[in-house]
Structure formats: structure tokens, C-alpha cells
Design a protein around this motif. Structure first.
Motif, PDB file in Angstrom:
ATOM      1  N   UNK A 356       0.840  -1.208   0.000  1.00 30.84           N
ATOM      2  CA  UNK A 356       0.000   0.000   0.000  1.00 30.84           C
ATOM      3  C   UNK A 356       0.874   1.258   0.000  1.00 30.84           C
ATOM      4  N   UNK A 357       1.976   1.208   0.740  1.00 28.56           N
ATOM      5  CA  UNK A 357       2.899   2.342   0.769  1.00 28.56           C
ATOM      6  C   UNK A 357       3.449   2.635  -0.631  1.00 28.56           C
ATOM      7  N   UNK A 358       3.815   1.575  -1.355  1.00 23.26           N
ATOM      8  CA  UNK A 358       4.379   1.763  -2.692  1.00 23.26           C
ATOM      9  C   UNK A 358       3.318   2.236  -3.691  1.00 23.26           C
ATOM     10  N   UNK A 359       2.069   1.814  -3.498  1.00 22.35           N
ATOM     11  CA  UNK A 359       1.000   2.302  -4.369  1.00 22.35           C
ATOM     12  C   UNK A 359       0.801   3.804  -4.195  1.00 22.35           C
ATOM     13  N   UNK A 360       0.790   4.245  -2.945  1.00 22.92           N
ATOM     14  CA  UNK A 360       0.643   5.678  -2.673  1.00 22.92           C
ATOM     15  C   UNK A 360       1.894   6.425  -3.129  1.00 22.92           C
ATOM     16  N   UNK A 361       3.064   5.839  -2.852  1.00 21.98           N
ATOM     17  CA  UNK A 361       4.315   6.479  -3.251  1.00 21.98           C
ATOM     18  C   UNK A 361       4.422   6.669  -4.747  1.00 21.98           C
ATOM     19  N   UNK A 362       3.945   5.690  -5.505  1.00 21.15           N
ATOM     20  CA  UNK A 362       3.965   5.807  -6.967  1.00 21.15           C
ATOM     21  C   UNK A 362       3.116   6.993  -7.425  1.00 21.15           C
ATOM     22  N   UNK A 363       1.989   7.203  -6.754  1.00 24.08           N
ATOM     23  CA  UNK A 363       1.095   8.276  -7.163  1.00 24.08           C
ATOM     24  C   UNK A 363       1.673   9.651  -6.815  1.00 24.08           C
ATOM     25  N   UNK A 364       2.282   9.802  -5.642  1.00 24.67           N
ATOM     26  CA  UNK A 364       2.720  11.128  -5.235  1.00 24.67           C
ATOM     27  C   UNK A 364       4.066  11.523  -5.850  1.00 24.67           C
ATOM     28  N   UNK A 365       4.870  10.500  -6.275  1.00 28.46           N
ATOM     29  CA  UNK A 365       6.181  10.827  -6.848  1.00 28.46           C
ATOM     30  C   UNK A 365       6.207  10.691  -8.367  1.00 28.46           C
ATOM     31  N   UNK A 366       5.305   9.866  -8.901  1.00 28.53           N
ATOM     32  CA  UNK A 366       5.335   9.601 -10.331  1.00 28.53           C
ATOM     33  C   UNK A 366       6.286   8.478 -10.714  1.00 28.53           C
ATOM     34  N   UNK A 367       6.931   7.845  -9.710  1.00 23.61           N
ATOM     35  CA  UNK A 367       7.875   6.772  -9.974  1.00 23.61           C
ATOM     36  C   UNK A 367       7.349   5.468  -9.373  1.00 23.61           C
TER      37      UNK A 367
END
Length: 371
Positions: A356-367
Motif C-alpha cells: 500500500x505504501x508503494x501504491x501511494x508512493x507511486x502516485x505522489x512521486x510519479x515513480x
């Protein structure tokens, strides 16, 4: 929703809590309680038509919260039946499939399962290896699944497999009694003990072409189902946290040590207040998720953020509750240790805290950190 808005809570108080510890300790599924969910009109997860009781997504979330406040196994039973199996058929099935299965499933006359996770692919579910090969008017399916709720007793299993013709993930309906399907309850679980989760082996399982879900043509379609159930996990975690808080508040108000109730000590009050702060924030997450879901504006990121926050906070609340009950916190009769262990399963399924952290991280960073 049910005519009486207090019906889920009354059901938990009057029918679930008096008996659930025994089911949990014996690792036995309370099928009578599961059937009661259908009788009370609590199964449908906000789906419309086809015999599903009318309710908003927020109402469905509140029902999930109340059932998990009673017991995580029963709450997960509802999530599998309505949120995963019924939603898959409702979202991706043909009209004939919907008419055949959904009304009976809403009444819990027929039980469903959702088979996605595999022994070698938990978080990396998109890499599933179970294969479906078309041969004339049939599909032949081979592979294995693991951790499938109701997988050993369901009347219909929504199974996700890779079509070898185009290598896309697609959905299939496997009916009870189909040769080559072997589902066995996983023994030795320390959480969700009153729910049977299965290991499934599929050996040359043959199903008619009509049993393929016609609108499930890629893993993106599978993900549409999972988005909704991540939101449900946030509500479920809230129910567990509320159960722990209530138990801790009641216990410390009644338990006398050093000549006065534990609740009169400052350090105990401080712990209770912090638990309440976490629960209030969890409630606000859930209400916002419900609002967005009701207007079809719920994004994958918000669903993941809600699941992440609420499962992490629920673990903290339940750990504190167990601590406040001292040695008595490990006794089933005090209704903490069951939630303390069950939240570990909810923390993990539908995507771990890290995923879940990586899903959110992908959205906020674009990576994307997945590739």
C-alpha cells in the motif's frame, strides 16, 4: 440497508459475541451466523439490483465495521461473499451469470470464493501462473491457489487465471463438484480461525466457455474489484480497533488495583485517550472513503491510503488494549486477544502495508518502485 439501522449491532451483541469465542478456538466456521447475514439483508456490499439489499457504500462500510467489531472471521466471510465474489460477478459477469448467482448469494443460500493469490505469488499477484486453455467449448484450467477464503466449501469460485492464447488474466466461474478442483482448509492458523482459507489445486479442471466472466479481460479488471475491497479493509480495521478500545475502557473502569480502578490512574487515561484519537482519525478516513465511493470518485491511491492508515493504527490500538488488560488480555473471554491476532491477517491481505505504501508512493512521486 436493513430496515432497522441498529440491526448489525444487535446481531453482533445478541448472536455473535455469546458464541464466537468457541468457534474461534475450535477453528470452526459458524455457517449458521453466515446464513443469518443473508436473512438479515446485510450482504451486498452496496451493489445494485439482482436481489442485493439496497444500501449506500457508506452503509456497507458501517456493516463491515460492526461485523468486524464482533469478529474478524465473520467480517471477512462477508468481505469474501459480497466484496469479492459477488462484486466480481456483478462487475464482470454476463446477465445470465448475474441472474443465476447474485440473488442466491445475497441471501447466502449459495456461498462464493475469490481465488487470486497463489503459493508463489502473494503481493505480486499480477504474475500469477495458473493457466486457462480453451479447447472447443471448454476451458481447461491448471494451477494452484492459496489463502482462499471459503475456497473449500464455496458453491462458486471466482478464479483468476492467465489465458494462454493472449496471456491476459481473466476471470472464470468454477462450480462446486467440478472434477479436478481440490480445496483444502489450511490448518494451524493463529488468526481468523473461524474462517476456512484454502489451498487449492487445479488439475485439468474443465468448465464450459459460458463460465468465463466476459468483462474480465485483463488484470486491470481484477484490480477494479480489489480497489473496492481495500476500502472495505479500512472499515474492517476500524471495527477491530473499536472492539479493543471498548474492552480496554470497560476493563480498566472495573478492575481495581492499588485500592482504586485502573481508569483513575493518569497513565491509563493517557493511553485510552491516545487510542480514542487514533480511532477518531480512522473514522474520518472511513467516512471520506464512503463519500467518495458513493459518488464513484474513490481512487486507487485513496483506497490504499485508507487501508494502510487504518490497519497500522488498529494494530497499535489493539496492542495497547492487550497491554491495559495485563495477563487477562490473553484470555478469549475478554474479547481482545482474538482481535489482536485477527488484525494481523487484515493488515496483510488485499496488499500488505509495504505494498500500500508503494501504491501511494507511486502516485505522489510519479515513480513506480515495483519495476
Amino acid at each position: 440497508m436493513a430496515r432497522d439501522s441498529n440491526q448489525p449491532r444487535k446481531f453482533v451483541e445478541e448472536e455473535v459475541l455469546p458464541v464466537i469465542n468457541d468457534y474461534w478456538e475450535r477453528a470452526e466456521v459458524p455457517l449458521d451466523l453466515g446464513r443469518r447475514l443473508g436473512e438479515l439483508g446485510l450482504v451486498g456490499d452496496g451493489l445494485s439490483g439482482y436481489g442485493c439489499p439496497p444500501m449506500s457504500k457508506t452503509a456497507a462500510g458501517l456493516i463491515a465495521m460492526e461485523l468486524n467489531r464482533g469478529d474478524g472471521s465473520l467480517g471477512t466471510f462477508l468481505g469474501v461473499q459480497g466484496g469479492l465474489a459477488m462484486r466480481s460477478i456483478h462487475m464482470h459477469g454476463s446477465e445470465e451469470q448475474k441472474q443465476r448467482w447474485l440473488p442466491a448469494m445475497a441471501r447466502c443460500e449459495k456461498l462464493g470464493a475469490f481465488a487470486l493469490t497463489e503459493p508463489r505469488h502473494g503481493s505480486d499477484s499480477v504474475s500469477l501462473e495458473t493457466e486457462a486453455r480453451r479447447e472447443g467449448d471448454e476451458y481447461v484450467i491448471n494451477g494452484a491457489k492459496r489463502w482462499i477464503g471459503n475456497g473449500s466449501l464455496a458453491d462458486v469460485v471466482v478464479l483468476w487465471a492467465r489465458d494462454v492464447e493472449d496471456m491476459q488474466v481473466k476471470g472464470f466461474l468454477i462450480e462446486k463438484g467440478t472434477p479436478g478442483y481440490d480445496g483444502r482448509a489450511i490448518p494451524g492458523k493463529g488468526a481468523l480461525r473461524a474462517l476456512w482459507q484454502a489451498d487449492i489445486d487445479l488439475t485439468d479442471v474443465r468448465i464450459p466457455v459460458q463460465n468465463r466472466l466476459p468483462r474480465a479481460n485483463s488484470f486491470a479488471d481484477t484490480a477494479k474489484v480489489l480497489k473496492a475491497t481495500r476500502a472495505s479493509c479500512a472499515w474492517s480495521a476500524l471495527g477491530h480497533a473499536v472492539a479493543g478500545y471498548d474492552a480496554a475502557l470497560n476493563y480498566t473502569s472495573q478492575r481495581t488495583q492499588f485500592g482504586k480502578p485502573l481508569a483513575r490512574f493518569q497513565i491509563v487515561q493517557e493511553k485510552l485517550v491516545r487510542m480514542l484519537c487514533s480511532i477518531t482519525a480512522m473514522q474520518l478516513y472511513c467516512l471520506r472513503i464512503g463519500e467518495l465511493d458513493d459518488t464513484d470518485e474513490l481512487s486507487d491511491t485513496i483506497a490504499a491510503l485508507g487501508k494502510l492508515n487504518n490497519t497500522v493504527k488498529a494494530k497499535e490500538v489493539l496492542s495497547e488494549a492487550r497491554n491495559l488488560l495485563g495477563g487477562n488480555g490473553i484470555l478469549l473471554e475478554n474479547h481482545v486477544i482474538r482481535h489482536f491476532t485477527d488484525i494481523e491477517a487484515i493488515y496483510t491481505f488485499e496488499g500488505t502495508e509495504s505494498i500500500q505504501t508503494l501504491l501511494v508512493g507511486r502516485d505522489i512521486t510519479g515513480f513506480s518502485a515495483f519495476t
